[in-house]
Each structure stands twice: as structure tokens, then as C-alpha cells.
Design a protein around this motif. Structure first.
Motif, PDB file in Angstrom:
ATOM      1  N   ASP A  95     -50.062  -1.132  -1.576  1.00 65.04           N
ATOM      2  CA  ASP A  95     -49.321  -2.378  -1.784  1.00 65.04           C
ATOM      3  C   ASP A  95     -50.237  -3.597  -1.661  1.00 65.04           C
ATOM      4  O   ASP A  95     -49.782  -4.705  -1.397  1.00 65.04           O
ATOM      5  CB  ASP A  95     -48.165  -2.492  -0.784  1.00 65.04           C
ATOM      6  CG  ASP A  95     -48.661  -2.541   0.659  1.00 65.04           C
ATOM      7  OD1 ASP A  95     -49.848  -2.215   0.890  1.00 65.04           O
ATOM      8  OD2 ASP A  95     -47.869  -2.915   1.542  1.00 65.04           O
ATOM      9  N   LYS A 131     -48.041   2.252 -11.419  1.00 65.88           N
ATOM     10  CA  LYS A 131     -47.081   3.057 -10.637  1.00 65.88           C
ATOM     11  C   LYS A 131     -47.422   4.545 -10.687  1.00 65.88           C
ATOM     12  O   LYS A 131     -47.169   5.273  -9.729  1.00 65.88           O
ATOM     13  CB  LYS A 131     -45.660   2.826 -11.152  1.00 65.88           C
ATOM     14  CG  LYS A 131     -45.001   1.590 -10.572  1.00 65.88           C
ATOM     15  CD  LYS A 131     -43.516   1.569 -10.860  1.00 65.88           C
ATOM     16  CE  LYS A 131     -42.820   0.471 -10.081  1.00 65.88           C
ATOM     17  NZ  LYS A 131     -41.365   0.434 -10.330  1.00 65.88           N
ATOM     18  N   GLN A 159     -48.141  -6.134  -3.809  1.00 61.69           N
ATOM     19  CA  GLN A 159     -47.117  -7.061  -3.337  1.00 61.69           C
ATOM     20  C   GLN A 159     -47.240  -8.416  -4.015  1.00 61.69           C
ATOM     21  O   GLN A 159     -46.252  -9.107  -4.221  1.00 61.69           O
ATOM     22  CB  GLN A 159     -47.201  -7.221  -1.822  1.00 61.69           C
ATOM     23  CG  GLN A 159     -48.563  -7.689  -1.306  1.00 61.69           C
ATOM     24  CD  GLN A 159     -48.565  -7.929   0.181  1.00 61.69           C
ATOM     25  OE1 GLN A 159     -47.962  -8.887   0.649  1.00 61.69           O
ATOM     26  NE2 GLN A 159     -49.213  -7.052   0.930  1.00 61.69           N
ATOM     27  N   ASN A 179     -41.366  -9.315 -10.834  1.00 64.57           N
ATOM     28  CA  ASN A 179     -40.488  -9.327  -9.673  1.00 64.57           C
ATOM     29  C   ASN A 179     -39.581  -8.096  -9.660  1.00 64.57           C
ATOM     30  O   ASN A 179     -39.317  -7.493  -8.617  1.00 64.57           O
ATOM     31  CB  ASN A 179     -39.647 -10.605  -9.670  1.00 64.57           C
ATOM     32  CG  ASN A 179     -38.896 -10.788  -8.364  1.00 64.57           C
ATOM     33  OD1 ASN A 179     -39.490 -10.804  -7.289  1.00 64.57           O
ATOM     34  ND2 ASN A 179     -37.582 -10.897  -8.450  1.00 64.57           N
ATOM     35  N   ASP A 180     -39.115  -7.693 -10.861  1.00 66.05           N
ATOM     36  CA  ASP A 180     -38.310  -6.472 -10.972  1.00 66.05           C
ATOM     37  C   ASP A 180     -39.121  -5.237 -10.588  1.00 66.05           C
ATOM     38  O   ASP A 180     -38.562  -4.219 -10.166  1.00 66.05           O
ATOM     39  CB  ASP A 180     -37.782  -6.319 -12.401  1.00 66.05           C
ATOM     40  CG  ASP A 180     -36.776  -7.409 -12.769  1.00 66.05           C
ATOM     41  OD1 ASP A 180     -36.261  -8.071 -11.840  1.00 66.05           O
ATOM     42  OD2 ASP A 180     -36.534  -7.619 -13.973  1.00 66.05           O
ATOM     43  N   ASN A 181     -40.448  -5.331 -10.743  1.00 64.52           N
ATOM     44  CA  ASN A 181     -41.338  -4.226 -10.385  1.00 64.52           C
ATOM     45  C   ASN A 181     -41.685  -4.225  -8.902  1.00 64.52           C
ATOM     46  O   ASN A 181     -42.290  -3.285  -8.398  1.00 64.52           O
ATOM     47  CB  ASN A 181     -42.636  -4.334 -11.217  1.00 64.52           C
ATOM     48  CG  ASN A 181     -43.578  -3.180 -10.991  1.00 64.52           C
ATOM     49  OD1 ASN A 181     -43.273  -2.046 -11.321  1.00 64.52           O
ATOM     50  ND2 ASN A 181     -44.739  -3.466 -10.401  1.00 64.52           N
ATOM     51  N   GLY A 182     -41.323  -5.307  -8.194  1.00 63.45           N
ATOM     52  CA  GLY A 182     -41.651  -5.420  -6.772  1.00 63.45           C
ATOM     53  C   GLY A 182     -42.908  -6.209  -6.501  1.00 63.45           C
ATOM     54  O   GLY A 182     -43.475  -6.139  -5.409  1.00 63.45           O
ATOM     55  N   THR A 183     -43.366  -6.978  -7.498  1.00 62.71           N
ATOM     56  CA  THR A 183     -44.610  -7.744  -7.381  1.00 62.71           C
ATOM     57  C   THR A 183     -44.346  -9.225  -7.593  1.00 62.71           C
ATOM     58  O   THR A 183     -43.680  -9.612  -8.569  1.00 62.71           O
ATOM     59  CB  THR A 183     -45.644  -7.258  -8.420  1.00 62.71           C
ATOM     60  OG1 THR A 183     -45.902  -5.877  -8.223  1.00 62.71           O
ATOM     61  CG2 THR A 183     -46.948  -8.036  -8.304  1.00 62.71           C
TER      62      THR A 183
END
Length: 530
Positions: free
Chosen positions: A140, A333, A340, A358-362
Motif C-alpha cells: 500500500d 492489483k 494509498q 478513488n474507486d480503486n482505493g488510491t
């Protein structure tokens, strides 16, 4: 037929004779110890026939050769010679001193197999996964991103040369496929103008405007004669593609009105202009207002802590730097990497990138683009309250409007405030510079993400994040100055992508070995991971 060869030891093995000769802090000793074990013949078995043919040159060997080739920035012939006479190379590859392992053409054949079987990224991923296992890259970890340009492996042609190359590309296969049509075309054009020597030499009229105009009329006329003769001729797919390419060259570069033929103004040419029939994917691009180039862009993501390349991809030169951002991050992924934060410059600031990442978590961290000149001296958009549910926009003076028009080109809605209200507004001069006195505000479909970024960019945390971005410039400099990434070795997007992946893998290996020497990762950890 691929087999797993069992090499019999010999007194001529470089690993036996040179064991005391190669120093303990040699790059090539460490390459042999930590990189060679990652490669296995079975990784390449799908690229070869399993039950027929002669055993090929070891693909494991060729994969290591390519890594060393891009590390040293050598041509195929230079690498062949290095494998014959360079003791360090022989030691790293486990070759015998008197061994000539392959001809230089074998490297081209191996690259072709990698591309044909979709394995161009396999070796890069193997190195990357090992670095993740050793925790040299955290899953991350914050990453940064930037792009650099690559110059295509072609000359910059004039329009005359471009048309001539297009004609020659058709004549070459046509002679063998349709000899009668070929002879008929030669009777209508000046064939000597399209020999290899004539096509590749500089135009005689390059600096003489009148000569260039006459030459353009001549070659365009020849091209039209050729295309007319080929209208009803049945040709194979490859030749049809070349015919369509010549048609495209004429369509994009030439204006024809009756017998009058002239070159189009640059501003009238399409943005996706074909610049060479030799490399169809190369494009004109800009890295700044003054730096123009012809070729490609390489986009690189890098881990912040230990500075390893986590992904690299190539785009045509006319693409925006940020166009491949989301794909590059989401693609990680499969290596279990989800950064992050991703830190970039203003080229990566678009709302679409922010939302998808943002949808990917970044979290995308980048300065917002500068306000255009016309809107610079007026109230910014953050002073207007947008109600997405009711589709209303309220100005700082409390005036609300529902009047909006879609702007599909820019992905936004244009809200128009009542002209009667604007003209009587006490702060009109501070709010708008439009001639009619009305304020028009464009609200992006990614307005939420842009406003959130605006708030984040005003915090001390953003300033600290942006201090992490500049070191990626050093990585780009390393790739281009020392490993040949400034210029494309090959032609075509897929081949250039292969070049960037092997270059990035070689740079990651170099960084890995450097950390081993510095004691950041111990030799016991490396062996345990392997």
C-alpha cells in the motif's frame, strides 16, 4: 521443441575459472546469484512447440541476455559479441569461456515470441513480485508518476518523402503478388523515383519552395495513378492496409482542387496525423510549449521509499500524459499493489482520474490546473454552491439558477445566470469579464472530486506529499541517459512497450543489487525468498 537442458560442468565454465576473478561486490556476481534463479525454462514452454522440432536456444538464457543488454544499453550485435568475449557477462550467464551461445538474430526471434504469446511483461512482473516478497516494495506504499518522451526510430519526412514512402511500400509487395498490374503502373509513373535510394535520400527541393511544390504535384499525381489502377484489384490484407495508408497520407496532408495540388497548412492537419508509413504508431507530441518531438511517451510509476518502478507503459506521442494513469495503477492489483496515494504534477489532475483512482482505493495527489486567462480575475467556482440533486447553482450573492446547457466536449454543464440580475449586481466586475455582463459557470461531472482536491490541496499534508514527487525526475533521467529510453529501438507501439518493460526491469535489478550491497536487504533474505 523446448527441453530443460542438463548442462555438464567443465573446466571451461566461466563460473569455475572466474570464481576468484570476479569481485564480491560485482554487479554481475549478484546478478548470477539473485536474478538467474528467478528464471525457469518452464516459464516459456507455451512459446514453443512441445513435441516437434529441434531444441531451441535456452529461453531462460535469452531472457537474462535481454536484461543485461538493456542494462548496458547494447545493440543485438554488440550483445552477441559481449557474450563471446566479455568474461563478466559469461560469468553472469553461466557460459563456457569458449562458447558462442547464439547469433544476434536469436534475440529478435525471442522478442517476437514474447510479443506473439502476450508474454512481454512476464519478466518485469517476475522481478517486481520478488521485490514485493522481500518487502522492498510495500503493498500500500505511496507511489509517484511522471512521463518522458521517446523519439521514434525514423527520420522526419517532408510531405513529398511521406508520399514517396507510401508509394514504395505498395510497390514492393505488388511486384510479387500482381506482376501485370505492377508493370502497368510502372508505365504510368516514373519508377526510378521510388527506388530505395531515391526514397531515403533528402529531397532536392527541400529548401526551395517552388521545387518542392512541383515535386509534390508529381508524386501526388503518381499516387493517384497507382490508386486508380488498384481500385478493382484483389489483394491480400497486408497490401490492402498499405493502400489505405497511402490514401490516408494524401487525405491528411494534401489539398487537391482540379489539377491544383498543395500541402495543407499545419493547423489544418488532423491531430492524429500519420507521420510515417514505416512506424504507423509514432506521432507528433509536445512536452512543453517549446519542446516538440516525434514518437512516443513513456509513463512511469515509482515507489517512494526504495524507488522501484512499479509499472511502465507507452502511449503515442500525441496523447496526454495522464491518459494511461488509471490503467497503470489498476493493473498493479494483479501484483497485489494498491498504492494509498499517487503523486503527480498538474498533468494528472483531471477529475476523471481522481474518481476512478478513488474507486480503486488510491488518492490522486496533484496540483489543480491553472485557471484560464479569461477566468483568472473573476470569482472562482468554489464560491458557487452546486446542488447536484436539484441541478441548481447559487452565486455568492444568493442568486440561484437552473438554466444549464450540456457541454459534451468538455464533460460539463454550463450554468447561465440571469442577465438582468448580473447587470444590477454590486460585485459584477469582480464576478465576470463577459461583454454582456452575464456570469456563466461550467460545472464538471467530476465537480465533487475537484472540489475535494481543492480543499486537500490547501492543507499542509498536500505540501508534504508534493515534496515526494521530484525524485521521479531522477528515475526518468536514469532510464533515458544510461539505458537508452530516450530513443525507441524498434518500430510500433507493442515493440516499443517491450523495450520499456525490459529497460524498467533492468533498472529495478540494478537498484535491488545496490540495496543488497548497502545492506538494506541481506543475502540470506534473498536466498530465503528464492
Amino acid at each position: 521443441m523446448l527441453t530443460n537442458p542438463q548442462r555438464q560442468g567443465s573446466f571451461f565454465d566461466a563460473s569455475y575459472i572466474c570464481e576468484e576473478l570476479i569481485p564480491s561486490d560485482s554487479y554481475y556476481r549478484k546478478f548470477k546469484e539473485i536474478v538467474s534463479p528467478l528464471m525457469d525454462e518452464l516459464n516459456f514452454e507455451t512459446m514453443y512447440c512441445q513435441d516437434n522440432g529441434r531444441p531451441p536456444i535456452s529461453p531462460k538464457l535469452l531472457a537474462q541476455v535481454l536484461l543485461l543488454q538493456f542494462h548496458k544499453n547494447l545493440s543485438d550485435r554488440e550483445m552477441e559479441r559481449a557474450c563471446m568475449y566479455d568474461i563478466e557477462i559469461k560469468y553472469a550467464l553461466g557460459l563456457k569461456l569458449d562458447e558462442r551461445p547464439f547469433d544476434h538474430s536469436s534475440l529478435g526471434d525471442f522478442r517476437k515470441r514474447l510479443l506473439e504469446h502476450g508474454q512481454s511483461k512476464m519478466i518485469f512482473d517476475k522481478i517486481l513480485n520478488r521485490l514485493i516478497d522481500l518487502e522492498l516494495i510495500k503493498r500500500d506504499e505511496i507511489q509517484r508518476i511522471d512521463a518522458t518522451h521517446m523519439i521514434a526510430d525514423i527520420a522526419i519526412p517532408t510531405v513529398v518523402a511521406l508520399v514517396k514512402k507510401g508509394i514504395r511500400e505498395i510497390l514492393k509487395p505488388l511486384k510479387g503478388q500482381r506482376p501485370r498490374v505492377y508493370e502497368k503502373i510502372l508505365g504510368k509513373i516514373y519508377a526510378e523515383e521510388y527506388t530505395r535510394e531515391k526514397v531515403n535520400q533528402a529531397d532536392e527541393g527541400r529548401l526551395d519552395v517552388e521545387k518542392r511544390k512541383k515535386k509534390l504535384v508529381k508524386v501526388v499525381t503518381d499516387a493517384r495513378h497507382m490508386l486508380k489502377e488498384l481500385e478493382d484489384v484483389n489483394v491480400n490484407r497486408e497490401l490492402r492496409k498499405r493502400i489505405e495508408m497511402l490514401q490516408r497520407i494524401l487525405r491528411e496532408n494534401v489539398n487537391e482542387s482540379g489539377e491544383k495540388v498543395q500541402e495543407r497548412e499545419y493547423k489544418d492537419k488532423p491531430k492524429d496525423l500519420l507521420v510515417s508509413p514505416i512506424d504507423e504508431d509514432a506521432r507528433y507530441g509536445c512536452k512543453s510549449d517549446t519542446k516538440r518531438f516525434m514518437g512516443y511517451k513513456a509513463n512511469v510509476t515509482e515507489s517512494v521509499e526504495n524507488r522501484f518502478i512499479t509499472n511502465i507503459t507507452v502511449m503515442r506521442g500525441n496523447r496526454r500524459d495522464g491518459d494511461s494513469t488509471v490503467v497503470m495503477v489498476v493493473e498493479q492489483k494483479k501484483n497485489s499493489l494498491v498504492p494509498q496515494k499517487l503523486i503527480g504534477d498538474a498533468a494528472y489532475a483531471d477529475g476523471m482520474y481522481r474518481k476512478l483512482l478513488n474507486d480503486n482505493g488510491t488518492l490522486m495527489v496533484a496540483p489543480l490546473r491553472e485557471v484560464n486567462g479569461r477566468a483568472q480575475a473573476v470569482y472562482p467556482k468554489n464560491m458557487f454552491q452546486f446542488d447536484e440533486k436539484n441541478n441548481t447553482l447559487t452565486c455568492p450573492q444568493g442568486v440561484e439558477t437552473r438554466v444549464s446547457y450540456p457541454d459534451w466536449r468538455h464533460g460539463m454543464k454550463q450554468f447561465h445566470f440571469p442577465i438582468t440580475k448580473c447587470r444590477n449586481c454590486p460585485v459584477q466586475r469582480e464576478c465576470t469579464k463577459e461583454r454582456d455582463g452575464r456570469r456563466v459557470v461550467g460545472i464538471s461531472i467530476f465537480n465533487k472530486e475537484l472540489r475535494e482536491a481543492e480543499r486537500y490541496n490547501a492543507t499542509p499534508e498536500f505540501k508534504n506529499d508534493m515534496k515526494l514527487r521530484p525524485p521521479i525526475e531522477g528515475k526518468l533521467s536514469e532510464l533515458t541517459r544510461y539505458h537508452g529510453l530516450r530513443r525507441a529501438r524498434y518500430r510500433g507501439l507493442m515493440k516499443v512497450q517491450l523495450q520499456t518493460l525490459f529497460t524498467a526491469a533492468a533498472v529495478n535489478i540494478k537498484r535491488w543489487i545496490k540495496l543488497v550491497f548497502e545492506g538494506i536487504v541481506g543475502q540470506s533474505e534473498v536466498k530465503m525468498a528464492i
